[in-house]
Design an enzyme around this catalytic site. Structure first.
Site, short mmCIF file in Angstrom:
data_model
loop_
_atom_site.label_atom_id
_atom_site.label_comp_id
_atom_site.label_asym_id
_atom_site.label_seq_id
_atom_site.Cartn_x
_atom_site.Cartn_y
_atom_site.Cartn_z
NE ARG A 168 -1.01 -42.96 6.80
CZ ARG A 168 0.01 -43.55 5.95
NH1 ARG A 168 0.19 -44.84 5.81
NH2 ARG A 168 0.55 -42.75 5.29
CB SER A 183 2.94 -47.15 4.94
OG SER A 183 2.14 -47.89 3.88
CE LYS A 187 2.77 -50.94 1.37
NZ LYS A 187 1.83 -49.85 1.53
N1 URA Z 1 2.47 -45.60 -0.50
C1 URA Z 1 2.27 -46.55 0.58
O1 URA Z 1 2.48 -47.79 0.37
N2 URA Z 1 2.18 -46.00 1.95
C2 URA Z 1 1.81 -44.86 2.16
O2 URA Z 1 1.85 -44.28 3.22
C3 URA Z 1 2.25 -43.73 1.08
C4 URA Z 1 2.58 -44.42 -0.27
#
Ligand code: URA
Length: 433
Positions: A168, A183, A187
Site C-alpha cells: 500500500r 492493519s 497487529k
Molecule cells: N499504521 C498502520 O500500522 N497501518 C496503516 O494502515 C496506517 C498506519
C-alpha cells in the site's frame, strides 16, 4: 476462486464474502496471489470501501496470518497503546512508565519513524545502550520486573499486514479507512494485551484530516477490539500542531524526561494524563477521576520518572543521561529561526515541520535510511502564540550544516502569521469507548 473475480466484485462496489476474504489473505501471505492483483484490490477498496462485517473478517484473517503473543501469564492488567502517527508524539515515553508504576503491564512492539512521522524505537535508541531487540525471555523478564518493555516489530506477527502495508505504501493505497483500521487492529490484537487505548490523530500532520474521518476510524477500531474481547477505547486528538515543543529523537526523550520531572509542556502533559488515565480505568476499572488523580500523583511524586530510569536500565540503556539531560546526544549545529513579521501564529503545518526535521537528519525518507538521534527542531512558538519581528520561532538542531537553510525555509513556510488572534486549539476532540 479467482482473484480477478474478487477484484471485479469490489470494483462494482459489492461486499466480499467471509470465505473470499480469508482465501485472499491466505493466498497473498503464501505468495500465491501476486502483488499486482493485491494492489488492484487495495485500490478498489480505497474507492469502494468495506462494510463493518468485511472489515472485521479482514482484520481477523490478518491477525491469524502468523503468530500471536500470549500475555496471559501477566494476568488481567496487560495494556497497550497505539498512536496513528504524528509529529512530536513522544507519549509512549511518558504513558508507559506512568502506567507501569500504577500496576499496568505494557509489553509493546513499536515501529521506527518513516517520512514526517517519528517512531518510538528511534526515540528509545537515542538513550545510549538502549536495546530494542530482546530475546523473548528478556522481553518477558523486563515486563515482569519493571512493568514495561518496548521492542521493535519482530517474529512472524501479522505477516499478511506486513506485506500488504508495504504494498500500500508504494501504490497510493494507504488512505483507506477499512485498510488502516484492519492493519492497526490486527497487529494490536496479535500483540495480546487485554486493554488497548488508541490515539487517533486528526489534522495536518495526520492520516485523518477531519474530525468526522477520525471519529469513523476510531469507532471502527474500537468495535474491532471489543469484538475480540479486549477493553478498547480511542481518544481523538489534535495533530494540526506538533505535540509538545520537541521534534526529533533525543530532543523528544529530553522533553519526556523533563515532563516526568515536573517541568514542561502543558498540552503534552494533558494528553499523556488522559491516555494513561483511560488505560488505567480500562484495566483496573477505576473511575476516570480516580485514575486521573493517581496519574497526576505518580508524576508529581517522581515515581514515574524512576520507572523510566529503571526501564531504560533494564533494556541496557544508560539512565544517567535521563538524570543529566545534557548527556543525551547533542547536535554540533543549533540555529535559531527568527520571525520576519509581527502578529499571531494562526496555523502550523505539522507535516511540513516533520519533513523539515527529516531534512535535518532526524528521520528517514525510505525504510532503512540511517538517522541522526541528535537532530530535530525545538519549537519556541506554536499556533495561538503572539510573535514580534525578530522573535525566535524555532531552533534547528543538526550535524549536517548544509541542511540548515532548506530546513529553515521549510519551517517558515509551515507557519502562517496573521493579524488576528486565532481561536484556541482543541487538544482532545473526544473519546470513543
Ligand atoms: N499504521 C498502520 O500500522 N497501518 C496503516 O494502515 C496506517 C498506519
Amino acid at each position: 476462486m479467482r482473484m480477478t473475480d474478487l477484484i471485479e466484485t469490489k470494483k462494482a462496489g459489492q461486499a466480499l464474502t467471509e470465505g473470499e476474504i480469508r482465501w485472499m489473505i491466505r493466498g497473498y501471505t503464501d505468495g500465491d496471489i501476486p502483488d499486482y492483483q493485491m494492489a488492484a484490490m487495495a485500490m478498489a477498496i480505497c474507492w469502494r470501501g468495506m462494510d463493518g462485517d468485511e472489515t472485521a473478517v479482514l482484520t481477523d484473517a490478518m491477525l491469524h496470518s502468523g503468530d500471536t503473543v500470549d500475555l496471559s501469564a501477566f494476568g488481567p492488567l496487560t495494556v497497550d497503546k497505539h498512536s496513528t502517527g504524528g509529529v512530536g508524539d513522544k507519549t509512549t515515553l511518558i504513558v508507559a512508565p506512568v502506567v507501569a508504576s500504577l500496576g499496568g503491564r505494557l509489553a509493546k512492539m513499536s515501529g521506527r519513524g518513516l517520512g514526517h512521522t517519528g517512531g518510538t524505537i528511534d526515540k528509545l535508541e537515542s538513550i545510549p545502550g538502549f536495546r530494542t531487540e530482546l530475546s523473548a525471555e528478556e522481553f518477558l523478564r523486563v515486563v515482569e520486573e519493571v512493568g514495561v518493555a518496548v521492542i521493535g516489530q519482530t517474529g512472524n506477527l501479522c505477516p499478511a499486514d506486513k506485506k500488504l502495508y508495504a504494498l500500500r505504501d508504494v501504490t497510493g493505497t494507504v488512505g483507506s479507512l477499512p485498510l488502516i483500521a484492519s492493519s492497526i487492529m490486527s497487529k494490536k490484537l496479535a500483540a495480546g494485551a487485554k486493554s488497548i487505548v488508541l490515539d487517533v490523530k486528526i489534522g495536518s500532520g495526520a492520516f485523518m484530516k477531519t474530525e468526522a474521518e477520525g471519529r469513523r476510524l476510531a469507532e471502527t477500531m474500537v468495535a474491532l477490539g471489543r469484538g475480540h474481547g479486549r477493553n478498547t477505547a480511542a481518544l481523538l486528538t489534535n495533530m494540526d500542531v506538533p505535540l509538545g515543543h520537541a521534534v526529533g529523537n533525543a530532543l523528544e526523550v529530553r522533553e519526556a524526561a523533563e515532563l516526568l520531572q515536573g517541568k514542561g509542556d502543558s498540552d503534552l502533559k494533558t494528553l499523556c494524563v488522559a491516555l494513561s488515565a483511560t488505560l488505567l480505568s480500562l484495566c483496573h476499572g477505576w473511575s476516570r477521576e480516580e485514575a486521573e488523580a493517581r496519574v497526576l500523583d505518580c508524576i508529581a511524586s517522581g515515581a514515574a520518572f524512576e520507572t523510566l530510569c529503571r526501564w531504560a536500565e533494564a533494556q541496557g540503556g544508560d539512565s544517567s543521561v535521563l538524570r543529566d539531560l545534557s548527556l543525551l546526544p547533542q547536535a554540533a549545529h543549533v540555529r535559531p529561526i527568527y520571525a520576519d513579521r509581527s502578529g499571531w501564529i494562526t496555523h502550523m503545518d505539522a507535516k511540513q515541520i516533520g519533513e523539515a526535521s527529516v531534512v535535518l537528519g532526524a528521520g528517514r525518507v525510505k525504510k532503512g535510511d540511517p538517522i541522526d538521534h541528535a537532530a530535530g527542531i525545538v519549537l519556541a512558538k506554536k499556533t495561538g502564540d503572539a510573535v514580534s519581528t525578530g522573535d525566535v520561532l524555532a531552533w534547528l538542531h543538526t550535524n549536517q550544516p548544509d541542511a540548515l537553510d532548506a530546513a529553515g525555509q521549510q519551517v517558515l513556510s509551515a507557519l502562517t502569521v496573521g493579524e488576528e488572534q486565532p481561536a484556541p486549539q482543541t487538544l482532545i476532540y473526544g473519546i470513543v469507548r
